[in-house]
Design a protein around this motif. Structure first.
Motif, short mmCIF file in Angstrom:
data_model
loop_
_atom_site.label_atom_id
_atom_site.label_comp_id
_atom_site.label_asym_id
_atom_site.label_seq_id
_atom_site.Cartn_x
_atom_site.Cartn_y
_atom_site.Cartn_z
N UNK A 118 0.33 3.72 -14.73
CA UNK A 118 -0.28 4.54 -13.78
C UNK A 118 -0.28 3.36 -13.19
N UNK A 119 -0.92 2.12 -12.70
CA UNK A 119 -1.21 0.91 -11.59
C UNK A 119 0.04 0.99 -11.63
N UNK A 120 1.17 0.70 -12.08
CA UNK A 120 2.23 -0.08 -11.38
C UNK A 120 2.82 0.77 -10.46
N UNK A 121 2.37 2.05 -10.57
CA UNK A 121 3.06 3.21 -9.49
C UNK A 121 2.32 3.57 -8.67
N UNK A 122 0.68 3.13 -8.56
CA UNK A 122 -0.38 2.89 -7.48
C UNK A 122 -0.01 1.95 -6.60
N UNK A 123 0.22 0.30 -7.70
CA UNK A 123 0.73 -0.78 -6.12
C UNK A 123 1.62 -0.43 -5.87
N UNK A 124 2.90 0.37 -6.48
CA UNK A 124 4.35 0.97 -5.74
C UNK A 124 4.01 1.35 -4.16
N UNK A 125 3.12 2.13 -4.47
CA UNK A 125 2.28 3.08 -4.08
C UNK A 125 2.56 2.70 -2.29
N UNK A 126 1.09 1.66 -3.10
CA UNK A 126 0.62 0.87 -1.69
C UNK A 126 1.71 -0.10 -1.29
N UNK A 127 2.32 -0.43 -1.50
CA UNK A 127 3.12 -1.54 -1.28
C UNK A 127 4.15 -0.81 -0.04
N UNK A 128 4.99 1.00 -0.15
CA UNK A 128 5.68 1.86 0.76
C UNK A 128 4.53 2.04 1.58
N UNK A 129 3.68 2.02 1.25
CA UNK A 129 2.25 2.80 2.81
C UNK A 129 2.21 1.77 3.64
N UNK A 130 2.50 0.35 3.17
CA UNK A 130 2.53 -0.92 4.02
C UNK A 130 3.33 -0.57 5.10
N UNK A 131 4.90 -1.15 4.32
CA UNK A 131 5.95 -0.86 4.76
C UNK A 131 6.02 -0.05 5.79
N UNK A 132 5.45 1.46 5.83
CA UNK A 132 5.64 2.47 6.34
C UNK A 132 4.69 2.06 8.07
N UNK A 133 3.90 1.53 8.07
CA UNK A 133 2.51 0.55 8.87
C UNK A 133 2.91 0.25 9.20
N UNK A 134 3.85 -0.90 8.66
CA UNK A 134 5.03 -1.82 9.65
C UNK A 134 5.62 -1.28 10.37
N UNK A 135 6.24 -0.01 9.89
CA UNK A 135 7.68 0.19 10.77
C UNK A 135 6.48 1.12 12.58
N UNK A 136 5.64 1.70 11.84
CA UNK A 136 4.82 2.28 12.49
C UNK A 136 4.49 1.84 13.63
N UNK A 137 3.78 0.57 14.02
CA UNK A 137 3.46 -0.04 14.37
C UNK A 137 4.68 -0.78 15.35
N UNK A 138 5.57 -1.19 14.89
CA UNK A 138 6.86 -1.04 15.68
C UNK A 138 7.09 -0.24 15.74
N UNK A 139 7.92 0.68 15.97
CA UNK A 139 8.07 1.67 16.37
C UNK A 139 6.74 1.81 18.38
N UNK A 140 5.79 1.90 17.54
CA UNK A 140 4.58 1.21 18.97
C UNK A 140 5.70 0.35 19.97
N UNK A 141 5.48 -0.55 19.12
CA UNK A 141 5.78 -1.61 20.04
C UNK A 141 6.53 -1.36 21.46
N UNK A 142 8.12 -0.61 20.14
CA UNK A 142 9.14 -1.05 21.08
C UNK A 142 8.54 0.14 22.29
#
Lengths: 226, 422
Positions: B247-271
């Protein structure tokens, strides 16, 4: 609750379908605007989950279709576009809610249930968790007819956990639900634990059931046991 | 300074040097020529006088003011000699001592040796100098005048295609999606330049459109697989047979995905900001918006033990896109919270009619404020941050023509962001 899911990606469709079925929600799928409109005309649904970018156009067209035909359905836009103005546009056109991909399934369930309560059941629903009563109209929580003073966030948290009864909810999903874009500013997800602790304290001291269960000592997930 | 002006100036400087040297050369040549002519005349006169003496005319009758002839008595070892000399002597007609040329010649006539000394007045060197100087000056002035007229015409006519191309480049805006079309030029270099400009802008526009399309599409393209992965993890997590570790691994994976999504979101906002997609200009009551955002996040201040203070001028109204300004304010506040102390932090927001200032307490900086303004640059002590907030803030300020300044007070440990609204 009967849901029509408009999503052209088969993988994503399967995820949602499986999760909703596990949750006991009836769900059917459409992969295009045309297919969605056909189903809307032929069958009745409570909620429409709508993707904006569909192979035959912008999902917004379906909102206009629904409005022009006076079809009684709640619309939840689930879009890959996560921009304030896109949300505003969707909601202005008549959608009831907006959720951004990727989202946590627990968040989707919470949104669906809130929409179902508000639009299909008419909003005057009292939710019951053991001896705890949640009045979603007045946004009040009572235990044995005694009003429990909860903050806005604690109330939201309670509803979120209620919506995902018997499901594991991660701290991150709770944080995103409560604080959205400001989740990053918390620095640590321990604040979720703090909120849960305060909520439990208030419920227990008022004589309510301690329904929030910490699954595994790590405190990473919570579940309802009532 | 204009190219033509520079070219003309250099040309004139060179011309002046050459003309001055030419003037000196003329002067020397003139004086030498005059001397040569005078010497020839003087020598001729000696010859004529010698002829007279040869015919028996007494030599002393030939003598006058400028001609001196003497008979050499002691003529042993005598030989022919001739010398010319510059000298000064009295000049009758002009009644002054002036420059003369003198010949000294010793010749043998009818076995007698005679010594001749004849003076001839010549032009004063100063007069020669003035003469050549005047001539050179006239030529120089004529050259300057013609150069100016020439440069005017060169600039007007010859460089016209260049000026036109320059103007087209200045007015070029990649966002209008129209490549530059130049006017035909007859000069081969300008033809090449025009071809280059046309090709380059054409490619720039194509690249820009491709990039824009790419960043627009990427939202959907990345978010869909992210959503699939995140959904599968959600399904996985509901499996009751998972161990705590899994479960811990799953949660860590979700956290990482969440971060990718935030980075992408910010980059889209910037562009999107860069593409000027936020252009629904309206009057914005800044103090209202700031107060609203602060109130919405009051619990975060409490949780993070941050004391917030606001000094807001209530009648500050700006014209901009409300969504853009909300992104700006949200990012400013998020930064101020994120980079604050873990206990007893503070944030001060002050708004005047022309200035918005946000100050917050923080830990020592390991990087300079200039570096932190770049994309993905963050202070190493803060891992949760994705490092795009400040870039977004700066981009919005740049595009809205707001002054932006970020400083860190080392002694007070205070970050300060100042935005000049006018």
């Amino acid at each position: 609750m009967k849901v029509l899911l408009t999503e052209d990606n088969v993988d994503l469709q399967n995820n949602i379908l499986t999760y909703l079925q596990n949750e006991g929600i009836l769900c059917e799928c459409a992969t295009s605007i045309q297919a969605c409109q056909d189903r809307l005309v032929a069958f009745e649904y409570d909620i429409l989950i709508l993707d904006r970018m569909l192979p035959d156009g912008d999902g917004i067209e379906i909102i206009q279709f629904v409005k022009s035909r006076n079809i009684n359905i709640s619309i939840l836009i689930a879009s890959a576009k996560n921009e304030l103005d896109d949300k505003v546009e969707g909601l202005n056109l008549g959608a009831d809610d907006y959720i951004t991909k990727p989202y946590f399934m627990t968040e989707l369930i919470a949104r669906l249930k809130a929409l179902y309560r508000r639009n299909t059941l008419g909003g005057n629903q009292k939710l019951q968790i053991g001896n705890i009563t949640i009045d979603t109209d007045k946004q009040e929580v009572c235990i044995n007819n005694t009003l429990i003073p909860l903050t806005k966030k604690e109330y939201d948290l309670l509803l979120y956990i209620y919506a995902n009864k018997n499901r594991i909810i991660t701290k991150l999903a709770i944080a995103e639900h409560l604080w959205g874009d400001f989740t990053d500013t918390l620095g640590s997800l321990d604040f979720v634990y703090q909120h849960i602790k305060n909520l439990r304290k208030k419920i227990i001291s008022a004589g309510g059931n301690d329904f929030i269960q910490t699954v595994y000592g790590s405190g990473y997930k919570y579940a309802i046991d009532a | 300074m204009k190219l033509v002006q520079k070219l003309t100036l250099f040309y004139l400087l060179l011309s002046l040097v050459v003309l001055s040297l030419g003037g000196v050369f003329y002067y020397i040549t003139f004086t030498q020529l005059i001397d040569k002519e005078t010497d020839y005349e003087l020598n001729g006169e000696v010859g004529r006088l010698s002829k007279f003496i040869e015919k028996g005319i007494p030599y002393d009758s030939l003598t006058d003011q400028r001609v001196q002839i003497s008979l050499i008595v002691d003529s042993a070892d005598m030989h022919h000699s001739r010398a010319f000399k510059d000298t000064t002597a009295y000049h009758g007609p002009s009644k002054a001592i002036i420059h003369h040329r003198k010949i000294k010649k010793t010749v043998q006539i009818n076995q007698d040796w005679y010594h001749f000394q004849i003076y001839e007045s010549v032009i004063e060197p100063l007069d020669t100098f003035y003469g050549t100087f005047k001539a050179t000056l006239v030529v120089s002035i004529a050259l300057i005048l013609f150069s100016l007229i020439y440069s005017f015409f060169v600039s007007k006519w010859l460089l016209q295609p260049f000026h036109k191309a320059l103007k087209l480049i200045q007015n070029f805006n990649v966002q209008t999606s129209t490549p530059i079309v130049t006017e035909p030029a007859s000069t081969s270099e300008f033809k090449k330049l025009n071809d280059f400009i046309e090709n380059m802008t054409h490619r720039t526009v194509t690249d820009y459109n491709n990039l824009k399309e790419f960043s627009e599409n990427i939202a959907h393209e990345i978010r869909t697989p992210l959503a699939i992965a995140s959904g599968k993890l959600d399904l996985l997590m509901q499996n009751s047979e998972l161990s705590e570790q899994q479960i811990d691994w799953t949660i860590q994976s979700q956290k990482a995905l969440n971060k990718v999504s935030k980075i992408q979101q910010s980059l889209v906002t910037l562009s999107r900001i860069e593409n000027k997609e936020f252009n629904h200009i309206a009057d914005i009551q800044l103090s209202h918006m700031i107060r609203h955002i602060c109130e919405e996040n009051a619990d975060i201040f409490e949780l993070r033990h941050i004391h917030i203070e606001t000094e807001l001028a209530t009648d500050t109204v700006i014209q901009n896109d409300p969504v853009l300004i909300e992104i700006l304010l949200t990012n400013l506040l998020q930064n101020a919270i994120k980079h604050n102390l873990s206990t007893a932090g503070n944030i001060t927001i002050s708004l005047s009619h022309t200035k918005l200032k946000i100050t917050n307490s923080g830990y020592d900086l390991h990087a300079t404020t200039e570096i932190l303004m770049q994309r993905f640059k963050k202070d190493s002590s803060n891992n949760d941050s994705i490092g795009l907030g400040l870039s977004i803030i700066k981009k919005i300020c740049d595009l809205s023509n707001y002054g932006f300044d970020y400083s860190f007070d080392q002694s007070l440990k205070q970050h300060e962001i100042t935005i000049e609204l006018s």
